[in-house]
Write a protein that holds these residues in place. Sequence first.
Motif, PDB file in Angstrom:
ATOM      1  N   GLU A   1       0.871  -0.990  -0.096  1.00 38.21           N
ATOM      2  CA  GLU A   1      -0.050  -0.035   0.061  1.00 38.21           C
ATOM      3  C   GLU A   1       0.899   1.408  -0.077  1.00 38.21           C
ATOM      4  O   GLU A   1       1.905   1.333   0.701  1.00 38.21           O
ATOM      5  CB  GLU A   1      -0.761  -0.104   1.306  1.00 38.21           C
ATOM      6  N   THR A   2       0.504   2.272  -0.660  1.00 37.58           N
ATOM      7  CA  THR A   2       1.273   3.696  -0.608  1.00 37.58           C
ATOM      8  C   THR A   2      -0.059   4.391  -0.086  1.00 37.58           C
ATOM      9  O   THR A   2      -1.133   4.344  -0.148  1.00 37.58           O
ATOM     10  CB  THR A   2       1.474   4.038  -1.948  1.00 37.58           C
ATOM     11  N   ALA A   3       0.462   5.826   0.374  1.00 38.20           N
ATOM     12  CA  ALA A   3      -0.304   6.826   0.712  1.00 38.20           C
ATOM     13  C   ALA A   3      -1.548   7.253  -0.190  1.00 38.20           C
ATOM     14  O   ALA A   3      -2.471   7.645   0.006  1.00 38.20           O
ATOM     15  CB  ALA A   3       0.470   7.984   1.386  1.00 38.20           C
ATOM     16  N   ALA A   4      -1.116   7.161  -1.490  1.00 38.14           N
ATOM     17  CA  ALA A   4      -2.080   7.357  -2.506  1.00 38.14           C
ATOM     18  C   ALA A   4      -3.302   6.363  -2.599  1.00 38.14           C
ATOM     19  O   ALA A   4      -4.239   6.532  -3.514  1.00 38.14           O
ATOM     20  CB  ALA A   4      -1.467   7.666  -3.736  1.00 38.14           C
TER      21      ALA A   4
ATOM     22  N   ALA B   1      -8.693   4.324  -2.202  1.00 40.60           N
ATOM     23  CA  ALA B   1      -9.168   3.292  -2.908  1.00 40.60           C
ATOM     24  C   ALA B   1      -9.300   2.167  -2.264  1.00 40.60           C
ATOM     25  O   ALA B   1     -10.253   1.076  -2.540  1.00 40.60           O
ATOM     26  CB  ALA B   1      -8.192   3.012  -4.163  1.00 40.60           C
ATOM     27  N   ILE B   2      -8.503   1.872  -1.024  1.00 42.43           N
ATOM     28  CA  ILE B   2      -8.577   0.921  -0.152  1.00 42.43           C
ATOM     29  C   ILE B   2     -10.146   0.920   0.551  1.00 42.43           C
ATOM     30  O   ILE B   2     -10.630  -0.146   0.731  1.00 42.43           O
ATOM     31  CB  ILE B   2      -7.564   0.708   0.594  1.00 42.43           C
TER      32      ILE B   2
ATOM     33  N   VAL C   1      -2.056  -4.437  -1.712  1.00 46.78           N
ATOM     34  CA  VAL C   1      -3.144  -4.099  -2.780  1.00 46.78           C
ATOM     35  C   VAL C   1      -2.902  -4.971  -3.937  1.00 46.78           C
ATOM     36  O   VAL C   1      -1.553  -5.421  -4.402  1.00 46.78           O
ATOM     37  CB  VAL C   1      -3.131  -2.682  -3.156  1.00 46.78           C
ATOM     38  N   ALA C   2      -3.926  -5.267  -4.586  1.00 53.33           N
ATOM     39  CA  ALA C   2      -4.079  -5.950  -5.996  1.00 53.33           C
ATOM     40  C   ALA C   2      -4.536  -4.733  -6.851  1.00 53.33           C
ATOM     41  O   ALA C   2      -5.282  -4.067  -6.604  1.00 53.33           O
ATOM     42  CB  ALA C   2      -4.903  -7.205  -5.953  1.00 53.33           C
ATOM     43  N   LEU C   3      -3.746  -4.758  -7.977  1.00 50.94           N
ATOM     44  CA  LEU C   3      -4.235  -3.907  -9.137  1.00 50.94           C
ATOM     45  C   LEU C   3      -4.757  -4.802 -10.070  1.00 50.94           C
ATOM     46  O   LEU C   3      -4.244  -5.836 -10.531  1.00 50.94           O
ATOM     47  CB  LEU C   3      -2.726  -3.223  -9.400  1.00 50.94           C
ATOM     48  N   ASP C   4      -5.984  -4.171 -10.678  1.00 46.34           N
ATOM     49  CA  ASP C   4      -6.527  -4.558 -11.693  1.00 46.34           C
ATOM     50  C   ASP C   4      -5.662  -4.725 -12.978  1.00 46.34           C
ATOM     51  O   ASP C   4      -5.293  -3.446 -13.342  1.00 46.34           O
ATOM     52  CB  ASP C   4      -7.924  -3.861 -12.013  1.00 46.34           C
ATOM     53  N   PRO C   5      -5.518  -5.931 -13.552  1.00 47.86           N
ATOM     54  CA  PRO C   5      -4.488  -5.775 -14.733  1.00 47.86           C
ATOM     55  C   PRO C   5      -5.108  -5.154 -16.150  1.00 47.86           C
ATOM     56  O   PRO C   5      -4.019  -4.580 -16.671  1.00 47.86           O
ATOM     57  CB  PRO C   5      -4.447  -7.272 -15.304  1.00 47.86           C
TER      58      PRO C   5
END
Length: 172
Positions: free
Chosen positions: A6-9, A13-14, A52-56
């Motif tokens: 996770e990042t601050a950005a 979204a989380i 976090v997982a990112l949508d491909p």
Amino acid sequence: MLIRRETAADVDAIRDVHRSAFANSEGTEPVEAGLVDALRADVGWLPELSLVALDPGDQTVCGHVVCTRGTVAGRPALGLGPLGVVERGQSQGVGSALMHAVLGAADALGEQLVVLLGHTGYYPRFGFVPASGLGITAPDPSWGDHFQARPLSSYDSGLRGEFGYAKPFTEL
């Protein structure tokens, strides 16, 4: 799919991931959305275990998992949760990818044990067993076999006793 820290950005979204994953019929804010914020502000927060997982397709955050510092009879252990995946990403392997990643990261950090409260039909595929079989008791005995534990490579079988979650869990 990419799994990363996770990042601050990612904070908003989380929160949205957990709103989607734990949406209820009353339309009220799911406790999981605020729980992650409270955990982030707690001394038990472990930033290297908030993934976090990112949508491909569009690279947006579509899933999140976190482990925080807990204890078993005063010794360090991890509490896993929440684990959330946006509704459109459920049953697509996102949750499994997050579980494998967070367990691997915890193991690489030398952690001994991860516990969670969850579905007895889902978590055993990741090596979770009823915690009572390992001599670890739940904060609430009514949880029964839903309170599960996963020993990691550094596990010491002498780690026994009552599990204590990070403070925000006890304030739910």
